[in-house]
Write a protein that holds these residues in place. Structure first.
Motif: not given
Length: 500
Positions: A297-305
């Motif tokens: 998955v794109k790192r956007d998920l990590y940054d969002w969490w």
């Protein structure tokens, strides 16, 4: 502030002694070896040095507070002066319990594992279900014992004074094989029972704190959060329990009991039956031992969490917020060093959230949470993350399509339903006035009224306003762009030269 913390600590130490006195008055204390021997009967683990036994072993996680700590897939590691790791694998003789006795922070789950890594796919048998109650003072302790005595909640085999709370151990009459489908059932069963055992009489904390089936608990005989002089102590309450009997304590009025029973029936497909029914799956996953496929998955998920757990997390869910961050880091291909920096950056703000000394957030909590930085957990269910973290997890409703295709379909439907782009709404009076003035730089208010039909008061209100920087026009986003002063001067000079 330091004095307040010391006062709170002394108050909890006094409460610890009071709870021990009350438990000792009615229940029988159990020594650590006897406690674990009853959970893990002789023959449960591999004998020391007898690899031919081909059995699983227990794994204890030791995190010394004043030593360097690293994290690997599997157990938390104690790093000594030479930088080498020391794992604590518990064999059938249970001799290793003496090695960890008195350590300051050691946890172990009532599960046997193959190999030296503590993770779901290595789990072999579950020997007990354990429930962790926080917010337990003397009234809550008395009521917990009362509810078990009156059969309101199931009778625990052991009641453990963990220092600031209680651990209720339900030793199973027969260990449960930790097949993936069984783990799913046991997890749902534990969630449902937690909602019954954790109630307004057994805990001063309103919201139950959900824990997974692989959760570890402070080892009996080791130190509690209160210090070395306040060890984790076990007391015998009842006998071993049958797993099916625990279902009786889950209400059937809301369908929860029936749902778990249906899961249990579904799980009765043996490996031999699975081989015959799903030969391709059996060849790929059992014979070749291939991993389950997944997307990166794109790192956007990590940054969002990371942003969410920095702003929205609450006391009682901090551990699981970081645990999920570790899962998303692996899922998004984030480097472990970056994950550890982000996780430990949360230590100070998380600890400052602590309302009193009993729920301080420590480095040990982060180290244990980072165990989930493991390929085996990247498919951890979204609903479970929501339960554990106490935060909503919105569903991405794309019907399994990629974003580009999903948006293309949505715009096509939009154009059919609104061929004239009515969805964009009517232009505002402000925009109408601004556009009219752009078209008529020397125009008058009376001319604007005649051309647009707007009320004169409305025209006067917006006559000197600036148009918005971005607006919608014919279904598209339009941006107003102004040239820089340097560009304007350049254009003016060029026009003058042209006139010459």
């Amino acid at each position: 502030m330091a004095m307040d913390q010391q006062t709170a600590l002394e108050r909890q130490q006094t409460l610890y002694r009071e709870k021990n006195a009350h438990l000792r008055q009615y229940l029988e204390p159990v020594e650590p070896y006897e406690f674990y021997r009853e959970i893990f009967p002789e023959g449960s683990f591999e004998r020391r040095g007898h690899f031919e036994d081909a059995k699983g072993n227990g794994i204890a996680l030791v995190v010394p507070p004043k030593s360097k700590v690293v994290q690997e897939n599997g157990v938390a590691l104690e790093i000594k002066g030479d930088g080498k790791a020391n794992r604590h694998v518990i064999t059938d003789e249970l001799r290793e319990l003496e090695d960890i006795k008195g350590t300051e922070f050691t946890i172990m789950s009532p599960i046997s594992y193959f190999g030296r890594q503590r993770r779901g796919q290595n789990a072999r048998y579950l020997y007990a279900m354990v429930f962790d109650l926080d917010g337990v003072g003397m009234p809550q302790l008395r009521d917990t014992l009362h509810q078990m005595n009156k059969d309101i909640i199931p009778k625990a085999t052991f009641v453990v004074n963990s220092g600031t709370g209680l651990h209720l151990y339900y030793v199973l009459t027969e260990p449960i094989p930790m097949y993936p489908q069984n783990q799913k059932i046991l997890k749902e069963l534990k969630y449902a029972l937690t909602r019954q055992i954790w109630n307004r009489f057994t805990s001063s904390i309103k919201e139950p704190q959900m824990q997974g089936i692989l959760q570890g608990f402070r080892v009996v005989g080791t130190s509690s959060k209160l210090g070395k002089d306040y060890p984790v102590v076990a007391y015998r309450y009842g006998g071993a329990v049958e797993l099916e009997k625990l279902l009786d304590y889950i209400p059937d009025s809301n369908g929860e009991q029936q749902r778990i029973q249906a899961l249990m029936r579904k799980s009765r497909l043996s490996l031999a039956e699975a081989k015959e029914k799903y030969p391709d799956w059996y060849e790929r996953r059992v014979v070749k031992k291939e991993r389950r496929g997944r997307w990166t998955v794109k790192r956007d998920l990590y940054d969002w969490w990371l942003h969410r757990i920095s702003d929205e997390i609450r006391v009682g869910h901090r551990f699981y917020g970081i645990m999920t961050l570790a899962i998303y880091a692996k899922k998004c291909g984030i480097d472990e060093a970056e994950l550890r920096r982000d996780a430990f950056a949360l230590l100070k703000p998380y600890d400052e959230m602590s309302e009193e000394d009993i729920n301080r957030f420590t480095k040990d909590d982060i180290v244990c949470a980072l165990e989930m930085f493991n390929e085996d957990y990247v498919t951890f269910p979204r609903d479970d993350i929501a339960k554990l973290s106490g935060m909503t997890m919105p569903v991405n409703k794309r019907n399994w399509r990629k974003q580009e295709e999903h948006l293309r379909r949505a715009r096509a439907v939009q154009n059919i339903d609104y061929p004239n782009h009515e969805w964009a709404g009517r232009p505002t009076a402000e925009k109408t006035v601004c556009f009219w003035r752009q078209q008529h730089p020397d125009g008058r208010k009376v001319d604007c009224h005649r051309d647009t039909g707007l009320d004169p008061k409305t025209i006067r209100k917006w006559w000197d306003s600036e148009p918005s920087a971005v607006w919608q026009e014919d279904g598209h986003m339009v941006a107003r762009v102004r040239p820089s002063q340097a560009l304007s001067d350049l254009l003016v000079d060029a026009l003058k030269k042209g006139e010459d």
